[in-house]
Design an enzyme around this catalytic site. Sequence first.
Site, PDB file in Angstrom:
ATOM      1  N   GLU A  28     -58.469 -34.731  51.879  1.00  0.00           N
ATOM      2  CA  GLU A  28     -59.868 -34.523  51.500  1.00  0.00           C
ATOM      3  C   GLU A  28     -60.732 -35.620  52.126  1.00  0.00           C
ATOM      4  O   GLU A  28     -60.227 -36.675  52.520  1.00  0.00           O
ATOM      5  CB  GLU A  28     -60.027 -34.590  49.976  1.00  0.00           C
ATOM      6  CG  GLU A  28     -59.363 -33.474  49.198  1.00  0.00           C
ATOM      7  CD  GLU A  28     -60.285 -32.287  48.944  1.00  0.00           C
ATOM      8  OE1 GLU A  28     -61.370 -32.234  49.557  1.00  0.00           O
ATOM      9  OE2 GLU A  28     -59.900 -31.422  48.135  1.00  0.00           O
TER      10      GLU A  28
ATOM     11  N   HIS B  31     -62.092 -30.675  46.125  1.00  0.00           N
ATOM     12  CA  HIS B  31     -63.551 -30.826  46.282  1.00  0.00           C
ATOM     13  C   HIS B  31     -64.324 -29.617  45.761  1.00  0.00           C
ATOM     14  O   HIS B  31     -65.554 -29.646  45.677  1.00  0.00           O
ATOM     15  CB  HIS B  31     -63.926 -31.135  47.739  1.00  0.00           C
ATOM     16  CG  HIS B  31     -63.785 -29.991  48.687  1.00  0.00           C
ATOM     17  ND1 HIS B  31     -64.314 -30.022  49.968  1.00  0.00           N
ATOM     18  CD2 HIS B  31     -63.179 -28.779  48.588  1.00  0.00           C
ATOM     19  CE1 HIS B  31     -64.034 -28.903  50.599  1.00  0.00           C
ATOM     20  NE2 HIS B  31     -63.348 -28.139  49.781  1.00  0.00           N
TER      21      HIS B  31
ATOM     22  N   GLU C 264     -67.803 -33.826  47.220  1.00  0.00           N
ATOM     23  CA  GLU C 264     -66.951 -34.773  47.916  1.00  0.00           C
ATOM     24  C   GLU C 264     -66.980 -36.085  47.142  1.00  0.00           C
ATOM     25  O   GLU C 264     -67.935 -36.375  46.414  1.00  0.00           O
ATOM     26  CB  GLU C 264     -67.435 -34.984  49.349  1.00  0.00           C
ATOM     27  CG  GLU C 264     -67.505 -33.708  50.182  1.00  0.00           C
ATOM     28  CD  GLU C 264     -66.191 -32.963  50.276  1.00  0.00           C
ATOM     29  OE1 GLU C 264     -65.125 -33.621  50.260  1.00  0.00           O
ATOM     30  OE2 GLU C 264     -66.212 -31.724  50.342  1.00  0.00           O
TER      31      GLU C 264
END
Length: 352
Positions: free
Chosen positions: A286, A257, A318
């Site tokens: 993640e 990310h 993200e």
Amino acid sequence: MGDMEVTIKEEARAEIKIWNYVFGYAKIAAVKCAIELGIADVIENYGSPMPLSELASALRCEPSRLHRIMRLMVHDRIFKQEPINQHTVGFSSTPLSRCLIKGGEKSMAAFILLMSGPTCLAPWHSLSARVLETDHNISPFEVANGKDIWSYAEANPDFSELFNNAMGCKARLTVQATIEGCPEVFDGVENLVDIGGGNATALSLLVKAFPWIRGINFDLPHVVAVAPKSDSIENVGGDMFMSIPNADAAFLMSVLHDWDDEECIKILKKCREAIPEDKGKVIIVEAVLEEDKEVDEVGVVGLMLDTAMMAITNKGKERTLKEWSYVLRQSGFTRFNVKPIRAVQSVIKAYP
């Protein structure tokens, strides 16, 4: 209820909520103050409701000012206030206050100190400029501090230590959720390379939970130089964009990310080169953002984390499931699956 009455109630709620934005920083400032003073540590060690007078004495604080800080945190349910006798009340711990204990099992103290400190707080003042820019990718962090976060950490050992401690305390919570929620992903893994493993907090927890695993803690040379040594973990310095040590599986937690799609694909291709073609896998921990769906409390944290990536990193973000699918397939992975865990992150298992 008429439309006019609904509108009036909505406007009244908006007037209250806007004041929460005006003084929203007061809550994080009070929590930062509590961590720096060690309030949660002292109350937890006291073992029973602690009177203000004794708390102030233990912390060497001015009682009336301490009371004002505690009053706000009690209202926010960080601490509880309970009667001791007819005339005295005391402060008690809560699950939330235990997250503020320095070095506690579920402590987020270091992460809060990192994100609320001047180095990471200053970039937020340039967020609008970041949204407006179209021709370059200089993060607000670099604007505020003169270097990107990785170069800044390398040049400032104190910040580097705080950063690694912050990542370590976050890792403790996320790795535990991974171990509990997705233990099968480590079946058959004899050698595991943790890419961007920092001070090896995550890897230490994994080799303890799965003692058949030999770990490789892989990070930048100045990071692994100060990482603890262990019989079951080898610290290796290097650059993940150049090469990654060979292992049965590659583990990346809160690493991808930090980078844009092109950089993610480069990293993932190096991961693919480092694992066996027949039985290798890449384990990614993640956030997976929801698309076209109202998010819950955990999902909101993912959205805030995405905004933080915009402020702190040059190109980080993200990703949604569709975006994860794109970078994985472009990296040469033929299949992957996603398993939610009790955390902001999910476990993504990718295979050659």
